[in-house]
Design a protein around this motif. Structure first.
Motif, mmCIF file in Angstrom:
data_model
loop_
_atom_site.group_PDB
_atom_site.id
_atom_site.type_symbol
_atom_site.label_atom_id
_atom_site.label_comp_id
_atom_site.label_asym_id
_atom_site.label_seq_id
_atom_site.Cartn_x
_atom_site.Cartn_y
_atom_site.Cartn_z
ATOM 1 N N VAL A 35 2.108 1.792 -10.089
ATOM 2 C CA VAL A 35 1.766 0.457 -10.227
ATOM 3 C C VAL A 35 0.625 0.311 -8.757
ATOM 4 N N ARG A 36 1.060 0.988 -7.665
ATOM 5 C CA ARG A 36 0.219 0.970 -6.752
ATOM 6 C C ARG A 36 -0.838 1.842 -6.796
ATOM 7 N N THR A 37 -0.877 3.004 -7.492
ATOM 8 C CA THR A 37 -2.070 4.113 -8.184
ATOM 9 C C THR A 37 -2.848 3.282 -8.728
ATOM 10 N N ILE A 38 -2.427 2.484 -9.744
ATOM 11 C CA ILE A 38 -3.386 1.773 -10.835
ATOM 12 C C ILE A 38 -4.276 0.756 -9.843
ATOM 13 N N ALA A 39 -3.546 0.017 -9.140
ATOM 14 C CA ALA A 39 -4.231 -0.824 -8.360
ATOM 15 C C ALA A 39 -5.325 -0.243 -7.427
ATOM 16 N N GLU A 40 -5.044 1.015 -6.723
ATOM 17 C CA GLU A 40 -5.925 1.475 -5.847
ATOM 18 C C GLU A 40 -7.032 2.278 -6.566
ATOM 19 N N THR A 41 -6.859 2.783 -7.670
ATOM 20 C CA THR A 41 -7.837 3.457 -8.482
ATOM 21 C C THR A 41 -8.945 2.644 -8.966
ATOM 22 N N ASN A 42 -8.483 1.376 -9.171
ATOM 23 C CA ASN A 42 -9.421 0.144 -9.628
ATOM 24 C C ASN A 42 -10.188 -0.683 -8.583
ATOM 25 N N GLY A 43 -9.851 0.248 -7.322
ATOM 26 C CA GLY A 43 -10.665 -0.755 -6.293
ATOM 27 C C GLY A 43 -10.159 -1.513 -5.143
ATOM 28 N N ALA A 44 -8.704 -1.838 -5.379
ATOM 29 C CA ALA A 44 -7.974 -2.614 -4.820
ATOM 30 C C ALA A 44 -7.478 -2.103 -3.467
ATOM 31 N N GLU A 45 -7.307 -2.991 -2.369
ATOM 32 C CA GLU A 45 -6.762 -2.450 -1.216
ATOM 33 C C GLU A 45 -5.195 -3.051 -1.047
ATOM 34 N N VAL A 46 -4.095 -2.126 -1.128
ATOM 35 C CA VAL A 46 -2.813 -2.628 -1.121
ATOM 36 C C VAL A 46 -2.469 -2.745 0.585
ATOM 37 N N THR A 47 -2.309 -4.155 0.670
ATOM 38 C CA THR A 47 -2.099 -4.696 1.868
ATOM 39 C C THR A 47 -0.539 -4.668 2.352
ATOM 40 N N MET A 78 4.109 -6.784 -3.977
ATOM 41 C CA MET A 78 2.992 -6.168 -3.615
ATOM 42 C C MET A 78 1.852 -7.025 -3.483
ATOM 43 N N ASN A 79 1.259 -7.269 -2.419
ATOM 44 C CA ASN A 79 0.221 -7.705 -2.021
ATOM 45 C C ASN A 79 -0.974 -6.825 -2.108
ATOM 46 N N PHE A 80 -2.254 -7.379 -2.606
ATOM 47 C CA PHE A 80 -3.577 -6.530 -2.682
ATOM 48 C C PHE A 80 -4.740 -7.260 -2.724
ATOM 49 N N LYS A 81 -5.683 -6.713 -2.216
ATOM 50 C CA LYS A 81 -7.092 -7.707 -2.162
ATOM 51 C C LYS A 81 -7.821 -6.591 -3.300
ATOM 52 N N GLY A 82 -8.556 -7.409 -4.155
ATOM 53 C CA GLY A 82 -9.334 -6.812 -4.993
ATOM 54 C C GLY A 82 -9.950 -7.874 -6.142
ATOM 55 N N ASP A 83 -10.781 -7.478 -6.883
ATOM 56 C CA ASP A 83 -11.548 -8.321 -8.057
ATOM 57 C C ASP A 83 -10.546 -8.796 -9.038
ATOM 58 N N ALA A 84 -11.084 -9.445 -9.940
ATOM 59 C CA ALA A 84 -10.206 -10.188 -10.989
ATOM 60 C C ALA A 84 -10.020 -8.749 -11.856
ATOM 61 N N ALA A 85 -10.930 -7.935 -12.184
ATOM 62 C CA ALA A 85 -10.806 -6.841 -12.846
ATOM 63 C C ALA A 85 -9.540 -5.861 -12.506
ATOM 64 N N MET A 91 -13.919 -9.993 -2.206
ATOM 65 C CA MET A 91 -12.554 -9.568 -2.725
ATOM 66 C C MET A 91 -11.466 -10.783 -2.430
ATOM 67 N N ARG A 92 -10.889 -11.067 -3.371
ATOM 68 C CA ARG A 92 -9.714 -12.103 -3.339
ATOM 69 C C ARG A 92 -8.295 -11.420 -3.121
ATOM 70 N N GLN A 93 -7.432 -12.345 -2.739
ATOM 71 C CA GLN A 93 -6.205 -11.893 -2.243
ATOM 72 C C GLN A 93 -5.114 -12.086 -3.558
ATOM 73 N N TYR A 94 -4.244 -11.307 -3.831
ATOM 74 C CA TYR A 94 -3.321 -11.471 -4.901
ATOM 75 C C TYR A 94 -1.951 -11.121 -4.402
ATOM 76 N N GLU A 95 -0.941 -11.558 -5.357
ATOM 77 C CA GLU A 95 0.424 -11.205 -4.904
ATOM 78 C C GLU A 95 0.744 -10.816 -6.399
ATOM 79 N N LEU A 96 1.571 -9.768 -6.409
ATOM 80 C CA LEU A 96 2.233 -9.232 -7.557
ATOM 81 C C LEU A 96 3.607 -9.107 -7.540
ATOM 82 N N VAL A 97 4.450 -9.846 -8.156
ATOM 83 C CA VAL A 97 6.067 -9.590 -8.211
ATOM 84 C C VAL A 97 6.304 -9.018 -9.409
ATOM 85 N N PHE A 98 7.095 -7.899 -9.392
ATOM 86 C CA PHE A 98 7.611 -7.434 -10.782
ATOM 87 C C PHE A 98 9.284 -6.711 -10.639
ATOM 88 N N ILE A 99 9.914 -7.041 -11.903
ATOM 89 C CA ILE A 99 11.172 -6.456 -11.617
ATOM 90 C C ILE A 99 11.620 -5.336 -12.617
#
Length: 96
Positions: free
Chosen positions: A26-38, A63-70, A1-9
């Motif tokens: 936004v957090r729920t979408i990330a977690e339901t697709n298999g990401a781990e919000v760090t 929001m920083n999260f670990k997950g796949d490109a999907a 899994m890769r580390q991503y950073e998401l910034v939104f306004i």
């Protein structure tokens, strides 16, 4: 899994409950697709560098999260069509 950073306004004319619901969505979408919000940081209301959609201020969230490109692709798709999001950016962080 890769580390991503998401910034939104988020638009500032929303009520506090609607802003919190959007952040949780936004957090729920990330977690339901298999990401781990760090990490989830709410920077709050800040002045924009330039006017976006006749708006001078925005509510910043990081929001920083670990997950796949999907996961990043799904977040990109959803944030693109969400009308209360002024701007967003997803960045893949370098592996250390």
């Amino acid at each position: 899994m890769r580390q991503y950073e998401l910034v939104f306004i988020i638009r500032t004319d929303l009520e506090e409950e609607a802003t919190e619901a959007l952040i949780e969505k936004v957090r729920t979408i990330a977690e339901t697709n298999g990401a781990e919000v760090t990490k989830l940081e709410k920077w709050g209301k800040r002045r924009l560098a330039y006017e976006i959609q006749r708006t001078r201020e925005g509510y910043y969230v990081i929001m920083n999260f670990k997950g796949d490109a999907a996961v990043a692709a799904e977040l990109d798709r959803v944030l693109k069509i969400t009308e209360n999001i002024l701007r967003y950016m997803i960045v893949r962080e370098d592996e250390k």
